[in-house]
Design a protein around this motif. Structure first.
Motif, PDB file in Angstrom:
ATOM      1  N   LEU A   1      67.277  57.648  56.509  1.00  0.00           N
ATOM      2  CA  LEU A   1      68.573  57.812  57.529  1.00  0.00           C
ATOM      3  C   LEU A   1      68.244  56.959  58.614  1.00  0.00           C
ATOM      4  O   LEU A   1      67.332  56.655  58.987  1.00  0.00           O
ATOM      5  CB  LEU A   1      68.466  59.125  58.000  1.00  0.00           C
ATOM      6  CG  LEU A   1      68.566  60.205  57.203  1.00  0.00           C
ATOM      7  CD1 LEU A   1      68.471  61.879  57.762  1.00  0.00           C
ATOM      8  CD2 LEU A   1      69.887  60.254  56.384  1.00  0.00           C
TER       9      LEU A   1
ATOM     10  N   SER B   1      62.857  53.575  64.071  1.00  0.00           N
ATOM     11  CA  SER B   1      63.089  53.433  65.507  1.00  0.00           C
ATOM     12  C   SER B   1      61.807  52.944  66.211  1.00  0.00           C
ATOM     13  O   SER B   1      61.889  52.732  67.303  1.00  0.00           O
ATOM     14  CB  SER B   1      63.384  55.072  66.212  1.00  0.00           C
ATOM     15  OG  SER B   1      62.532  55.932  65.522  1.00  0.00           O
TER      16      SER B   1
ATOM     17  N   ASN C   1      59.984  61.143  67.729  1.00  0.00           N
ATOM     18  CA  ASN C   1      59.984  62.456  67.908  1.00  0.00           C
ATOM     19  C   ASN C   1      61.502  62.852  68.229  1.00  0.00           C
ATOM     20  O   ASN C   1      62.018  63.766  67.611  1.00  0.00           O
ATOM     21  CB  ASN C   1      59.199  62.938  68.989  1.00  0.00           C
ATOM     22  CG  ASN C   1      59.229  64.495  69.506  1.00  0.00           C
ATOM     23  OD1 ASN C   1      59.730  64.570  70.654  1.00  0.00           O
ATOM     24  ND2 ASN C   1      59.057  65.199  68.703  1.00  0.00           N
ATOM     25  N   LYS C   2      62.033  61.996  69.143  1.00  0.00           N
ATOM     26  CA  LYS C   2      63.478  62.329  69.451  1.00  0.00           C
ATOM     27  C   LYS C   2      64.316  62.360  68.207  1.00  0.00           C
ATOM     28  O   LYS C   2      65.425  62.988  68.399  1.00  0.00           O
ATOM     29  CB  LYS C   2      63.790  61.325  70.323  1.00  0.00           C
ATOM     30  CG  LYS C   2      63.189  61.761  71.781  1.00  0.00           C
ATOM     31  CD  LYS C   2      63.758  60.862  73.051  1.00  0.00           C
ATOM     32  CE  LYS C   2      62.956  61.395  74.311  1.00  0.00           C
ATOM     33  NZ  LYS C   2      62.014  60.380  74.855  1.00  0.00           N
ATOM     34  N   ARG C   3      63.800  61.370  67.226  1.00  0.00           N
ATOM     35  CA  ARG C   3      64.841  61.279  65.959  1.00  0.00           C
ATOM     36  C   ARG C   3      64.330  62.094  64.918  1.00  0.00           C
ATOM     37  O   ARG C   3      65.072  62.073  63.968  1.00  0.00           O
ATOM     38  CB  ARG C   3      64.941  59.815  65.521  1.00  0.00           C
ATOM     39  CG  ARG C   3      65.502  59.384  67.163  1.00  0.00           C
ATOM     40  CD  ARG C   3      66.012  57.920  66.979  1.00  0.00           C
ATOM     41  NE  ARG C   3      66.424  57.511  68.185  1.00  0.00           N
ATOM     42  CZ  ARG C   3      66.448  56.041  68.348  1.00  0.00           C
ATOM     43  NH1 ARG C   3      66.178  55.244  67.838  1.00  0.00           N
ATOM     44  NH2 ARG C   3      66.987  55.831  69.597  1.00  0.00           N
TER      45      ARG C   3
ATOM     46  N   PRO D   1      64.120  64.719  62.309  1.00  0.00           N
ATOM     47  CA  PRO D   1      64.998  65.851  61.855  1.00  0.00           C
ATOM     48  C   PRO D   1      64.204  67.257  61.929  1.00  0.00           C
ATOM     49  O   PRO D   1      64.630  68.242  61.892  1.00  0.00           O
ATOM     50  CB  PRO D   1      65.752  65.374  60.415  1.00  0.00           C
ATOM     51  CG  PRO D   1      64.711  64.448  59.874  1.00  0.00           C
ATOM     52  CD  PRO D   1      64.295  63.739  61.008  1.00  0.00           C
ATOM     53  N   GLN D   2      62.773  66.901  61.461  1.00  0.00           N
ATOM     54  CA  GLN D   2      61.967  68.054  61.431  1.00  0.00           C
ATOM     55  C   GLN D   2      61.222  68.242  62.920  1.00  0.00           C
ATOM     56  O   GLN D   2      60.528  69.199  62.962  1.00  0.00           O
ATOM     57  CB  GLN D   2      61.028  67.787  60.319  1.00  0.00           C
ATOM     58  CG  GLN D   2      61.493  67.775  59.064  1.00  0.00           C
ATOM     59  CD  GLN D   2      61.757  69.010  58.372  1.00  0.00           C
ATOM     60  OE1 GLN D   2      62.807  69.557  58.578  1.00  0.00           O
ATOM     61  NE2 GLN D   2      60.975  69.680  57.304  1.00  0.00           N
ATOM     62  N   ALA D   3      61.573  67.565  63.588  1.00  0.00           N
ATOM     63  CA  ALA D   3      61.302  67.814  65.190  1.00  0.00           C
ATOM     64  C   ALA D   3      59.670  67.716  65.290  1.00  0.00           C
ATOM     65  O   ALA D   3      58.770  68.434  66.024  1.00  0.00           O
ATOM     66  CB  ALA D   3      61.553  69.152  65.618  1.00  0.00           C
TER      67      ALA D   3
ATOM     68  N   ARG E   1      63.358  57.876  59.713  1.00  0.00           N
ATOM     69  CA  ARG E   1      64.160  57.648  60.999  1.00  0.00           C
ATOM     70  C   ARG E   1      62.837  57.120  62.167  1.00  0.00           C
ATOM     71  O   ARG E   1      63.148  56.541  63.045  1.00  0.00           O
ATOM     72  CB  ARG E   1      64.711  58.716  61.670  1.00  0.00           C
ATOM     73  CG  ARG E   1      66.211  58.863  61.324  1.00  0.00           C
ATOM     74  CD  ARG E   1      67.026  59.988  60.954  1.00  0.00           C
ATOM     75  NE  ARG E   1      67.294  60.643  62.566  1.00  0.00           N
ATOM     76  CZ  ARG E   1      68.157  60.376  63.578  1.00  0.00           C
ATOM     77  NH1 ARG E   1      69.124  59.512  63.063  1.00  0.00           N
ATOM     78  NH2 ARG E   1      68.273  60.864  64.482  1.00  0.00           N
TER      79      ARG E   1
ATOM     80  N   ALA F   1      67.959  54.889  62.212  1.00  0.00           N
ATOM     81  CA  ALA F   1      67.159  55.468  63.105  1.00  0.00           C
ATOM     82  C   ALA F   1      68.232  55.012  64.520  1.00  0.00           C
ATOM     83  O   ALA F   1      68.409  55.971  65.198  1.00  0.00           O
ATOM     84  CB  ALA F   1      65.918  54.715  63.667  1.00  0.00           C
TER      85      ALA F   1
ATOM     86  N   ASN G   1      68.467  69.102  60.333  1.00  0.00           N
ATOM     87  CA  ASN G   1      67.957  68.729  61.255  1.00  0.00           C
ATOM     88  C   ASN G   1      67.570  69.731  62.029  1.00  0.00           C
ATOM     89  O   ASN G   1      68.411  70.635  62.509  1.00  0.00           O
ATOM     90  CB  ASN G   1      69.029  67.760  62.236  1.00  0.00           C
ATOM     91  CG  ASN G   1      68.393  66.959  63.102  1.00  0.00           C
ATOM     92  OD1 ASN G   1      67.396  67.559  64.027  1.00  0.00           O
ATOM     93  ND2 ASN G   1      68.854  65.782  63.166  1.00  0.00           N
ATOM     94  N   GLU G   2      66.318  70.095  62.421  1.00  0.00           N
ATOM     95  CA  GLU G   2      65.851  71.102  63.132  1.00  0.00           C
ATOM     96  C   GLU G   2      66.205  71.060  64.639  1.00  0.00           C
ATOM     97  O   GLU G   2      66.205  72.036  65.423  1.00  0.00           O
ATOM     98  CB  GLU G   2      64.260  71.157  63.050  1.00  0.00           C
ATOM     99  CG  GLU G   2      63.936  71.600  61.751  1.00  0.00           C
ATOM    100  CD  GLU G   2      63.937  73.026  61.202  1.00  0.00           C
ATOM    101  OE1 GLU G   2      64.339  73.706  62.157  1.00  0.00           O
ATOM    102  OE2 GLU G   2      64.189  73.302  60.065  1.00  0.00           O
ATOM    103  N   LYS G   3      66.480  69.928  65.278  1.00  0.00           N
ATOM    104  CA  LYS G   3      66.646  69.565  66.624  1.00  0.00           C
ATOM    105  C   LYS G   3      67.855  69.610  66.998  1.00  0.00           C
ATOM    106  O   LYS G   3      68.541  70.073  67.900  1.00  0.00           O
ATOM    107  CB  LYS G   3      65.847  68.271  66.795  1.00  0.00           C
ATOM    108  CG  LYS G   3      64.870  68.394  67.676  1.00  0.00           C
ATOM    109  CD  LYS G   3      64.324  67.018  68.018  1.00  0.00           C
ATOM    110  CE  LYS G   3      63.168  66.920  69.101  1.00  0.00           C
ATOM    111  NZ  LYS G   3      62.491  65.843  69.079  1.00  0.00           N
TER     112      LYS G   3
END
Lengths: 801, 473
Positions: free
Chosen positions: A465, B36, B79-81, B83-85, B32, A467, A401-403
């Motif tokens: 995955l 969402s 965007n918030k979720r 993983p690659q942003a 994701r 949400a 996860n990049e964030k």
């Protein structure tokens, strides 16, 4: 013996194609031709693989046949093959210090893949620089230092324990330092191990007690390394052994004290799922098997308030006044086995960890399903202590996860979840288990089998995955919302309990460990190995080795394998009992020295003795000198010679760079450990940057004197880069603070002289920051493009005096 | 990434598209985004975020021609979720700009014809969620869609005999819930505390983004299906839950939103010239007040704060400062909103917080602030701001907007109802039923300040929940 120092210079140059690695972007024949035309070069040839035996044989033959007394190889980085070629020279009777390398692969062909012309021109320059330096090389003779036959192992997890046992069994003395009250690490917390489903503590406990009673192992728990000095074979370590307040030897672990202790605190070992007293033992199998008082929790530091445990202890083992101890150790080798922490998923608010009671982490799950855990091995959900009928596992929490969390794969979570699913099925076969995953990475021996077993036992694997997790406030059940990416449909799965399969992260105190042992970290925060393939357990700091997760996330088997490897590497050093140190130390010319004492003040090792009062010239203690060259750079009287990195040699390299087209070039001084290695890393990663830069290597950026920088400008260089390790990461303790001071002084000086100070750049680039190096050169390309011919001419004139 | 204005050149278009496609390749296909996305729940057969990304890698031109592009409501959950942003809503906004320039409005019209089958206030929805003003969409096109919608709307006739349901609040959640229930045959009455129905639509969304008349037209149109609206009726004041139940309402849907603005808790918040976000936006929208303030300061880092600051600039402020106590990294506002505010000339000042409101004769004229620095992360992973001692300074201004978040008015809720964090109502995530049987809730009073599509899906779920409740009880 070959005429080495005096008389006619006879240089041989060998240009390596490295298959197509170099020849693909550099015209090696042209470079060889160019080398042949240089003064004093009597022989030049190119070869597909110079490092191969036939390649080395050519060099050896030529040394004999052409009476070569200097050898230059233009190939990869000296950090890889310098030892190889030095050995070849030595075999042919040439002093190994008369060998020089030009790095035309990692710092040339690989970083200018699509600019054959630029790369070839640069390769020629690099060869010219190497030849210029080779002319001034002198034979050096390495001294031997003794290696203390003792090891410090930092970290008492399974890796640390294994490394300590392997060395102790070979009769080396080992001190095992662990910051927790017991050794055992993360493995002690886990219920079963994959893929064999062994009971974790059952296979670890015998090793723990063996380590505890081994005559060659000194166990220091509740202890931290505070200071490290010295060098390979001869480290001095200070360890703070924090007071346990219970005499380890007297305590029989009867537990009477804990029974009467009135304080109840969350038990760290059970990840807060159970409580412990202020006097406690973290778990039943703890080694040493002795209680400990956490003084932050204890009421007894004011003895009037409470002293129940003291009264109760029949052996009088409890002592509230026990002091901390600072122990000093001398060791020859160090093994860093500081392990990992687990990711805290609170920040991923969509999963509701800490907000919803029935969302737990995989480590909490391990404690819950463990017979020694707070629920006695009954998998119960926290909200109502019922056995869950439906369980959801969520993978990659904090991994990939990049964030949030970390961009890397944590390596063990897939298999851990697969194992956990089977554990649940074993005890409660009717449980419905749903595993939400991105990819299942079951790459090791026996892993795929376990995965298949889990699937065939009815565990549902749902790709995608989640949400979000929502909670039904009444039942405390959870709704997992997830796209099933195989069907493309968004599904809602109601479960009784959700387990977040959390990733592994570097330990909180890895920064401290990094500074203590002058290590480097890769971008993911784990320690960087000396070479990712060929020296995977060696640290860049000689005499220091890695075991276990400190170097990267790995499972128990890999940790143990690596621990044995580290023990073996350390053993090899200690078996010999002595080691040759590179002949790069400082030498003071006492006739010139006026005993001003500046060198002694800047030496990070206190390796220089000087009597300023009585004007007794400086003297270098060779065994203590590490060869950073800071003293040499500071000496105003040129009274200090750095062996093998002399002023003349470095200046000759600058001269060679600036002979032609100086106004289009960047002269870069890079330290061996970080920035030069960072430039190599840019090469290995094929990061492209402009070919205008010429790198000159020194051991430390502290070596780069004012004169070297000014000389480059005087010769018309467009820009100069001084690059070193990050402050506090210096491989010579703090020598780069001198670099910083010196460059800041130079900036002022340049400004005063009317020279644009931007033309002198200072950068801190670690061995892992290839991208930073490439970006720095791109930035400087912009600077040199803006420097006018007039400006350069003016600079040359101002400095000409 | 290149600015949106580059769309005007061929090269600019190609660069933008290339960059988006390059980023689309980075998708890990974890799903994701789709999981969402509230629009996926509303339009499962029309919109699929992660499939759209993979379509982009296969044939970007086809995506530009498609109508799928027009469903994203820019709620930023994906965007918030991710993983690659990946900043999905920003890609979509850029792609829409490209698509309009290349392929005109036909795909948008097709999407609109789908949207209006599900959402009973489609033009209000589009105006708020697709930000026509940011993609140079001609307002006449929106007007045309509005007229078409009103004229094409079949006058649905639903039975008049079903059980009675009370809906509290006429914002997006209330309207959606009422419409769904009405379709199922219930007789629906909406209790609205304000004079104008529409909730945040008619109170807070600036006029340049959504004209009030459009909202009122659409609600009027909706009423024709037999929904009754009782304005100026506040739950807990003019009518109680018990009274509703006595009046033979079989179930209640609470959709009263989150209108209570959080206060800073410092001196001078009651001064003239100090507004909460809602007061400020309402002044602008309903009283059509033109700002005669020269300098406006907005405090807060959320989307509403951005909207207030942008609106201040649009309606005549000379300068607008936005103060946020953390850094851009931690800012809760969506990237698009931050960009938009900056484009409108809002000056965002990070790591600054107010400590005192000063004025002459209770009229605000100075804001005393303090510099902050970031400390350790808190439980949500955001680094806690810590004041830098002695760094106080004065900001001269004549209008202050406190936009540090809204929450539901807990005082209007029935006493027994279970609430959670920030006074939000706890509900069963499937049925949206509260802790009181027969009482359901949806929208901002469940979620805290959230987006229109989230309010809509909550209300739809609640309608189904109510239907099940009535059929089984």
């Amino acid at each position: 013996m070959i005429e080495q120092e005096n008389g006619e210079l006879r240089i041989g140059v060998y240009v390596c194609h490295c298959g197509l690695n170099i020849a693909g972007s550099v015209d090696c024949e042209a470079v060889t031709e160019f080398a042949r035309g240089l003064d004093d070069v009597v022989e030049a040839s190119d070869n597909k693989y110079t490092c191969s035996d036939p390649g080395q044989d050519i060099i050896k033959n030529d040394i004999r046949e052409h009476k070569l007394n200097r050898v230059v190889v233009a190939s990869c980085t000296p950090r890889l093959h310098e030892p190889t070629f030095r050995k070849a020279c030595e075999d042919a009777g040439l002093n190994p210090y008369l060998f020089e390398m030009a790095n035309i692969r990692d710092q040339c062909s690989w970083v200018h893949l699509y600019d054959r012309e630029g790369a070839t021109a640069k390769a020629k320059d690099l060869v010219k620089m190497a030849v210029a330096r080779a002319r001034l090389l002198t034979p050096q003779y390495e001294t031997e230092v003794p290696v203390t036959r003792k090891t410090l192992v930092v970290g008492g997890g399974v890796a640390g324990i294994q490394a300590a046992l392997d060395l102790a069994d070979q009769d080396y003395k080992v001190t095992l330092v662990e910051k927790e009250p017991s050794i055992g690490g993360k493995m002690a917390q886990i219920d079963k191990t994959f893929p064999t489903m062994d009971c974790s503590i059952c296979i670890l406990a015998p090793k723990m007690s063996e380590a505890g009673r081994h005559p060659n192992i000194t166990l220091l728990t509740n202890s931290e390394v505070k200071e490290v000095s010295g060098y390979i074979g001869n480290f001095q370590i200070k360890v703070l052994k924090k007071a346990r307040f219970v005499d380890e030897k007297e305590c029989t672990a009867c537990g009477d004290c804990a029974d009467v202790c009135p304080v109840s605190m969350p038990n760290e070992f059970d990840v807060g799922l159970a409580t412990r007293k202020a006097i406690y033992t973290p778990f039943a199998q703890a080694v040493p098997s002795a209680y400990i008082i956490n003084m932050d929790d204890c009421l007894g530091d004011v003895p009037i308030a409470c002293g129940k445990c003291v009264e109760k202890c029949e052996k009088n083992a409890i002592n509230f006044d026990m002091p901390d101890e600072l122990l000093e150790l001398d060791v020859g080798t160090i093994i860093v086995a500081t392990g990992i922490d687990v990711y805290d998923p609170t920040e991923m608010t969509e999963y509701g960890y800490r907000r919803y009671e029935n969302v737990i982490t995989s480590l909490e799950f391990e404690r819950l399903i463990n017979a020694g855990g707070p629920s006695g091995g009954h998998l119960i959900r926290p909200s109502d202590r019922q056995v869950p009928k439906t369980v959801g596992f969520i993978q990659c929490v904090g991994s990939r996860n990049e964030k949030k969390g970390n961009p890397y794969c944590s390596n063990v979570c897939c298999m851990n979840t697969i194992k956990d699913s089977l554990l649940i099925m074993e005890h409660w076969p009717d449980t419905k288990i749903k595993i939400f995953y991105l990819d299942i990475r079951a790459f090791g021996k026996g892993f795929e089998d376990l995965y298949k077993r889990s699937k065939s036992s009815g565990v549902m694997y749902i790709r995608g995955l989640p949400a979000e997790i929502k909670e039904d406030p009444r039942t405390k059940n959870l709704v997992i919302v997830s796209e099933n990416t195989n069907t493309g449909k968004v599904e809602e799965h109601e479960v009784d309990m959700a387990i977040l399969s959390v990733g592994l992260i570097p330990t909180k105190d890895s920064d401290v460990i990094q500074r203590l042992f002058t290590l480097s970290k890769t971008s993911d925060g784990f320690f960087m190995e000396s070479h990712p393939k060929l020296k995977p357990v060696d640290a860049p700091t000689q005499g220091v080795f890695f075991a276990g997760c400190a170097e990267g996330p790995k499972d128990i088997k890999d940790s143990v394998t690596q621990a044995s490897a580290a023990a073996s590497r350390a053993g090899i050093l200690m078996k010999a009992g002595k080691i040759k140190v590179e002949a790069i130390t400082a030498v003071v010319n006492e006739d010139i020295c006026n005993a001003c004492g500046l060198c002694a003040r800047v030496c990070p090792y206190n390796a220089i003795e000087v009597d300023t009062k009585n004007k007794i010239p400086a003297h270098v203690i060779e065994a203590a000198c590490a060869g950073c060259g800071t003293c040499g750079a500071e000496c105003r009287h040129e009274a200090i010679t750095m062996r093998h990195f002399t002023d003349e040699q470095l200046l000759a390299q600058v001269d060679a760079v600036t002979e032609v087209d100086a106004d289009k070039k960047i002269v870069a001084f890079c330290c061996n450990w970080c920035s030069y290695a960072g430039a190599d890393f840019a090469g290995v990663s094929r990061m492209q940057y402009p070919p205008e830069v010429r790198i000159i290597r020194s051991m430390c950026s502290g070596r780069i004197s004012e004169e070297l920088v000014l000389h480059a400008f005087r010769r018309g260089a467009a820009a100069v880069l001084v690059a070193g390790c990050h402050l506090n990461d210096c491989h010579y303790i703090d020598a780069n603070y001198q670099t910083k001071k010196r460059v800041e002084k130079l900036w002022k000086k340049l400004e005063k002289m009317g020279i644009d100070k931007d033309r002198l750049q200072l950068a801190w680039i670690s061995a892992a920051e290839g991208e930073k190096f490439a970006n720095q050169i791109k930035l400087m390309k912009g600077i040199i493009d803006k420097v006018s011919a007039r400006e350069i001419k003016k600079t040359v004139e101002v400095l000409a005096v | 990434m290149s600015a949106i204005s580059d769309i005007n050149t061929m090269e600019g278009t190609a660069v933008i598209l290339d960059e988006i496609v390059r980023q689309a390749y980075q998708c890990l296909e974890c799903g994701r985004c789709t999981g969402s996305c509230p629009m996926v729940e509303l339009f499962p057969n029309d919109f699929h975020p992660h499939h759209l990304l993979s379509d982009l890698t296969k044939d970007p031109e086809k995506v530009l021609k498609g109508y799928e592009l027009w469903f994203c409501a820019s709620c930023y959950k994906c965007n918030k979720r991710c993983p690659q942003a990946l900043e999905y809503p920003y890609f979509i906004m850029q792609l829409r700009g490209l698509a309009l320039a290349k392929n005109g409005v036909v795909p948008l019209r097709k999407a609109f014809s789908r949207i209006r089958t599900i959402i009973p206030f489609p033009v209000s929805f589009l105006s708020v969620c697709i930000h026509p003003e940011r993609i140079n969409l001609d307002p006449s096109i929106i007007d045309k869609m509005h007229r078409d919608h009103l004229s094409q709307k079949k006058k649905d006739k639903f039975p008049e005999s079903g059980p009675k349901i009370a809906v509290v609040g006429s914002g997006p959640a209330g309207l959606m819930g009422a419409y769904e229930l009405r379709k199922m045959g219930y007789r629906v009455s909406i209790f609205e505390s304000q004079t104008n129905p529409g909730g945040m639509f008619s109170r807070a969304i600036p006029e340049y983004r959504l004209p009030l008349q459009i909202v009122l037209d659409e609600i009027e149109n909706l009423q024709e299906s037999g929904i009754e609206i009782r304005p100026n009726t506040t739950l807990g004041k003019d009518i109680t839950l018990d009274q509703l139940l006595i009046q033979d309402f079989k179930a209640v849907l609470l959709a009263s939103g989150a209108h209570s603005c959080k206060a800073l808790g410092i001196t001078g918040e009651d001064f003239e010239g100090v507004y909460t976000t809602l007061e400020f936006l309402e002044e602008l929208k309903i009283k059509k007040k033109v700002i005669n303030a020269k300098t406006v300061v907005v405090i807060g880092g959320g989307n509403t704060a951005m909207d207030a600051a942008s609106a201040a600039m649009k309606y005549g402020a000379k300068e607008a400062f936005l103060l946020y106590r953390r850094t851009r990294e931690e800012m809760p506002a969506d990237m698009n909103e931050i960009r938009e505010a900056e484009k409108n000339g809002v000056q965002i000042r990070y790591l600054e917080a107010p400590v005192g409101i000063h004025g002459v004769k209770s009229k605000f004229n100075q804001l005393e602030c303090i510099k902050m620095e970031l400390g350790e992360p808190d439980l949500t992973g955001r680094r806690r701001p810590v004041p830098v001692e002695g760094s106080n300074f004065i900001l001269e201004a004549d209008l202050l907007v406190i936009a540090i978040g809204e929450k539901p008015q807990i005082e209007s809720f029935p006493e027994k109802i279970a609430t959670g964090k920030d006074s939000t109502i706890l509900v069963n995530p499937h049925s949206m039923e509260t802790s009181i049987p027969g009482v359901f809730a949806a929208g901002d009073n469940v979620l805290g300040p959230a987006t229109v599509p989230d309010a809509i899906i909550g209300a739809r779920r609640a309608a189904t929940g109510i239907d099940n409740y009535i059929k089984t009880s």
